[in-house]
Design a protein around this motif. Structure first.
Motif, PDB file in Angstrom:
ATOM      1  N   GLY A   1      27.708   5.888 -43.989  1.00  0.00           N
ATOM      2  CA  GLY A   1      27.921   7.250 -44.422  1.00  0.00           C
ATOM      3  C   GLY A   1      27.723   7.458 -45.912  1.00  0.00           C
ATOM      4  O   GLY A   1      27.717   8.583 -46.392  1.00  0.00           O
ATOM      5  N   ASP A   2      27.545   6.392 -46.714  1.00  0.00           N
ATOM      6  CA  ASP A   2      27.432   6.527 -48.160  1.00  0.00           C
ATOM      7  C   ASP A   2      25.994   6.514 -48.654  1.00  0.00           C
ATOM      8  O   ASP A   2      25.754   6.419 -49.843  1.00  0.00           O
ATOM      9  CB  ASP A   2      28.203   5.405 -48.851  1.00  0.00           C
ATOM     10  N   VAL A   3      25.008   6.598 -47.771  1.00  0.00           N
ATOM     11  CA  VAL A   3      23.611   6.546 -48.166  1.00  0.00           C
ATOM     12  C   VAL A   3      23.151   7.951 -48.536  1.00  0.00           C
ATOM     13  O   VAL A   3      23.420   8.918 -47.822  1.00  0.00           O
ATOM     14  CB  VAL A   3      22.744   5.972 -47.017  1.00  0.00           C
ATOM     15  N   ASP A   4      22.455   8.054 -49.671  1.00  0.00           N
ATOM     16  CA  ASP A   4      21.904   9.335 -50.096  1.00  0.00           C
ATOM     17  C   ASP A   4      20.754   9.713 -49.157  1.00  0.00           C
ATOM     18  O   ASP A   4      19.920   8.881 -48.813  1.00  0.00           O
ATOM     19  CB  ASP A   4      21.411   9.226 -51.538  1.00  0.00           C
ATOM     20  N   ALA A   5      20.701  10.967 -48.748  1.00  0.00           N
ATOM     21  CA  ALA A   5      19.699  11.405 -47.778  1.00  0.00           C
ATOM     22  C   ALA A   5      18.284  11.292 -48.333  1.00  0.00           C
ATOM     23  O   ALA A   5      17.342  11.015 -47.595  1.00  0.00           O
ATOM     24  CB  ALA A   5      19.973  12.833 -47.350  1.00  0.00           C
ATOM     25  N   SER A   6      18.105  11.469 -49.652  1.00  0.00           N
ATOM     26  CA  SER A   6      16.755  11.403 -50.209  1.00  0.00           C
ATOM     27  C   SER A   6      16.208   9.977 -50.207  1.00  0.00           C
ATOM     28  O   SER A   6      15.006   9.767 -50.108  1.00  0.00           O
ATOM     29  CB  SER A   6      16.738  11.973 -51.622  1.00  0.00           C
ATOM     30  N   SER A   7      17.082   8.992 -50.283  1.00  0.00           N
ATOM     31  CA  SER A   7      16.608   7.609 -50.265  1.00  0.00           C
ATOM     32  C   SER A   7      16.508   7.062 -48.843  1.00  0.00           C
ATOM     33  O   SER A   7      15.997   5.980 -48.630  1.00  0.00           O
ATOM     34  CB  SER A   7      17.531   6.717 -51.101  1.00  0.00           C
ATOM     35  N   ALA A   8      16.982   7.826 -47.861  1.00  0.00           N
ATOM     36  CA  ALA A   8      16.960   7.358 -46.483  1.00  0.00           C
ATOM     37  C   ALA A   8      15.826   7.982 -45.675  1.00  0.00           C
ATOM     38  O   ALA A   8      15.807   7.884 -44.475  1.00  0.00           O
ATOM     39  CB  ALA A   8      18.292   7.672 -45.808  1.00  0.00           C
ATOM     40  N   THR A   9      14.864   8.623 -46.353  1.00  0.00           N
ATOM     41  CA  THR A   9      13.764   9.236 -45.620  1.00  0.00           C
ATOM     42  C   THR A   9      12.783   8.180 -45.167  1.00  0.00           C
ATOM     43  O   THR A   9      12.661   7.110 -45.767  1.00  0.00           O
ATOM     44  CB  THR A   9      13.044  10.279 -46.488  1.00  0.00           C
ATOM     45  N   ILE A  10      12.065   8.492 -44.132  1.00  0.00           N
ATOM     46  CA  ILE A  10      11.086   7.562 -43.558  1.00  0.00           C
ATOM     47  C   ILE A  10       9.705   8.123 -43.808  1.00  0.00           C
ATOM     48  O   ILE A  10       9.428   9.283 -43.516  1.00  0.00           O
ATOM     49  CB  ILE A  10      11.321   7.391 -42.045  1.00  0.00           C
ATOM     50  N   THR A  11       8.836   7.307 -44.363  1.00  0.00           N
ATOM     51  CA  THR A  11       7.453   7.737 -44.574  1.00  0.00           C
ATOM     52  C   THR A  11       6.637   7.347 -43.358  1.00  0.00           C
ATOM     53  O   THR A  11       6.763   6.249 -42.824  1.00  0.00           O
ATOM     54  CB  THR A  11       6.862   7.089 -45.831  1.00  0.00           C
ATOM     55  N   VAL A  12       5.778   8.249 -42.930  1.00  0.00           N
ATOM     56  CA  VAL A  12       4.961   8.031 -41.750  1.00  0.00           C
ATOM     57  C   VAL A  12       3.505   8.099 -42.165  1.00  0.00           C
ATOM     58  O   VAL A  12       3.081   9.038 -42.834  1.00  0.00           O
ATOM     59  CB  VAL A  12       5.262   9.094 -40.671  1.00  0.00           C
ATOM     60  N   ASP A  13       2.715   7.082 -41.783  1.00  0.00           N
ATOM     61  CA  ASP A  13       1.279   7.070 -42.057  1.00  0.00           C
ATOM     62  C   ASP A  13       0.535   7.311 -40.759  1.00  0.00           C
ATOM     63  O   ASP A  13       0.818   6.674 -39.737  1.00  0.00           O
ATOM     64  CB  ASP A  13       0.854   5.712 -42.643  1.00  0.00           C
ATOM     65  N   ALA A  14      -0.413   8.234 -40.795  1.00  0.00           N
ATOM     66  CA  ALA A  14      -1.229   8.522 -39.610  1.00  0.00           C
ATOM     67  C   ALA A  14      -2.334   7.487 -39.512  1.00  0.00           C
ATOM     68  O   ALA A  14      -3.024   7.184 -40.477  1.00  0.00           O
ATOM     69  CB  ALA A  14      -1.817   9.910 -39.714  1.00  0.00           C
ATOM     70  N   VAL A  15      -2.515   6.919 -38.338  1.00  0.00           N
ATOM     71  CA  VAL A  15      -3.526   5.897 -38.093  1.00  0.00           C
ATOM     72  C   VAL A  15      -4.394   6.367 -36.936  1.00  0.00           C
ATOM     73  O   VAL A  15      -3.884   6.792 -35.896  1.00  0.00           O
ATOM     74  CB  VAL A  15      -2.866   4.540 -37.755  1.00  0.00           C
ATOM     75  N   ALA A  16      -5.704   6.281 -37.096  1.00  0.00           N
ATOM     76  CA  ALA A  16      -6.607   6.675 -36.022  1.00  0.00           C
ATOM     77  C   ALA A  16      -6.613   5.597 -34.947  1.00  0.00           C
ATOM     78  O   ALA A  16      -6.678   4.401 -35.234  1.00  0.00           O
ATOM     79  CB  ALA A  16      -8.011   6.874 -36.567  1.00  0.00           C
ATOM     80  N   VAL A  17      -6.530   6.024 -33.713  1.00  0.00           N
ATOM     81  CA  VAL A  17      -6.500   5.092 -32.587  1.00  0.00           C
ATOM     82  C   VAL A  17      -7.777   5.298 -31.785  1.00  0.00           C
ATOM     83  O   VAL A  17      -8.131   6.425 -31.436  1.00  0.00           O
ATOM     84  CB  VAL A  17      -5.262   5.355 -31.701  1.00  0.00           C
ATOM     85  N   ASP A  18      -8.486   4.198 -31.512  1.00  0.00           N
ATOM     86  CA  ASP A  18      -9.704   4.294 -30.704  1.00  0.00           C
ATOM     87  C   ASP A  18      -9.317   4.412 -29.244  1.00  0.00           C
ATOM     88  O   ASP A  18      -8.619   3.559 -28.697  1.00  0.00           O
ATOM     89  CB  ASP A  18     -10.583   3.046 -30.903  1.00  0.00           C
ATOM     90  N   ARG A  19      -9.785   5.502 -28.621  1.00  0.00           N
ATOM     91  CA  ARG A  19      -9.512   5.720 -27.201  1.00  0.00           C
ATOM     92  C   ARG A  19     -10.822   5.694 -26.446  1.00  0.00           C
ATOM     93  O   ARG A  19     -11.857   6.103 -26.971  1.00  0.00           O
ATOM     94  CB  ARG A  19      -8.845   7.079 -26.973  1.00  0.00           C
ATOM     95  N   PRO A  20     -10.792   5.271 -25.203  1.00  0.00           N
ATOM     96  CA  PRO A  20     -12.020   5.349 -24.406  1.00  0.00           C
ATOM     97  C   PRO A  20     -12.339   6.816 -24.131  1.00  0.00           C
ATOM     98  O   PRO A  20     -11.442   7.662 -24.115  1.00  0.00           O
ATOM     99  CB  PRO A  20     -11.664   4.598 -23.120  1.00  0.00           C
ATOM    100  N   PRO A  21     -13.614   7.154 -23.912  1.00  0.00           N
ATOM    101  CA  PRO A  21     -13.952   8.548 -23.652  1.00  0.00           C
ATOM    102  C   PRO A  21     -13.299   9.039 -22.371  1.00  0.00           C
ATOM    103  O   PRO A  21     -13.101   8.282 -21.419  1.00  0.00           O
ATOM    104  CB  PRO A  21     -15.480   8.541 -23.537  1.00  0.00           C
ATOM    105  N   ALA A  22     -12.962  10.311 -22.372  1.00  0.00           N
ATOM    106  CA  ALA A  22     -12.294  10.897 -21.219  1.00  0.00           C
ATOM    107  C   ALA A  22     -13.255  10.968 -20.040  1.00  0.00           C
ATOM    108  O   ALA A  22     -14.450  11.219 -20.206  1.00  0.00           O
ATOM    109  CB  ALA A  22     -11.791  12.291 -21.565  1.00  0.00           C
ATOM    110  N   ALA A  23     -12.725  10.756 -18.849  1.00  0.00           N
ATOM    111  CA  ALA A  23     -13.550  10.801 -17.643  1.00  0.00           C
ATOM    112  C   ALA A  23     -13.875  12.237 -17.294  1.00  0.00           C
ATOM    113  O   ALA A  23     -13.154  13.167 -17.646  1.00  0.00           O
ATOM    114  CB  ALA A  23     -12.811  10.139 -16.492  1.00  0.00           C
ATOM    115  N   ASP A  24     -14.998  12.426 -16.601  1.00  0.00           N
ATOM    116  CA  ASP A  24     -15.431  13.745 -16.160  1.00  0.00           C
ATOM    117  C   ASP A  24     -14.435  14.250 -15.114  1.00  0.00           C
ATOM    118  O   ASP A  24     -13.936  13.474 -14.285  1.00  0.00           O
ATOM    119  CB  ASP A  24     -16.835  13.623 -15.563  1.00  0.00           C
ATOM    120  N   PRO A  25     -14.098  15.560 -15.081  1.00  0.00           N
ATOM    121  CA  PRO A  25     -13.127  16.051 -14.098  1.00  0.00           C
ATOM    122  C   PRO A  25     -13.583  15.843 -12.665  1.00  0.00           C
ATOM    123  O   PRO A  25     -12.758  15.770 -11.757  1.00  0.00           O
ATOM    124  CB  PRO A  25     -13.003  17.537 -14.408  1.00  0.00           C
ATOM    125  N   ASP A  26     -14.895  15.713 -12.444  1.00  0.00           N
ATOM    126  CA  ASP A  26     -15.390  15.480 -11.077  1.00  0.00           C
ATOM    127  C   ASP A  26     -15.309  14.015 -10.692  1.00  0.00           C
ATOM    128  O   ASP A  26     -15.624  13.654  -9.563  1.00  0.00           O
ATOM    129  CB  ASP A  26     -16.839  15.968 -10.939  1.00  0.00           C
TER     130      ASP A  26
END
Length: 121
Positions: free
Chosen positions: A93-118
């Motif tokens: 309970g004694d942690v300052d909120a500004s020092s307890a923030t979490i930094t998030v880095d966006a990373v591109a993920v390679d996905r296989p191409p989506a299948a055709d709806p048919d």
């Protein structure tokens, strides 16, 4: 042995309910209060049990050596290891909120191409 119904008392109670006098109002108030109490009693008991459980669970300390829970002990009753209050919760309970923030880095993920709806690729 057959007992007869107390018609006199039933008639008196019916007259008290029908006559809008102070005695009839008092009887209706008493019956209404008793009915309301009987209907709300399970809710009140459930709320009291929930509050009691929350208070009890706050005081439980888990042993870091064996995992046995206990309340207010300096030594674990199961294995004898010293108990620490830090095992009770992981939040400081004694942690300052500004020092307890979490930094998030966006990373591109390679996905296989989506299948055709048919279903064709």
């Amino acid at each position: 042995m057959n007992r007869s119904l107390p018609w006199g008392w039933i008639l008196l109670a019916g007259l008290l309910l029908l006559i809008p006098g102070p005695a009839g109002r008092l009887l209706l108030d008493i019956l209404g209060g008793l009915t309301l109490t009987l209907l709300l009693l399970p809710l009140l008991l459930g709320a009291a049990a929930l509050i009691g459980w929350r208070l009890l669970s706050r005081r439980l300390v888990t042993c870091s050596a064996c995992g046995a829970p206990s309340i207010g002990m300096s030594q674990c009753p199961s294995c004898g290891a010293p108990m620490s209050a830090s095992g009770a919760s992981n939040v400081d309970g004694d942690v300052d909120a500004s020092s307890a923030t979490i930094t998030v880095d966006a990373v591109a993920v390679d996905r296989p191409p989506a299948a055709d709806p048919d279903g064709r690729s």
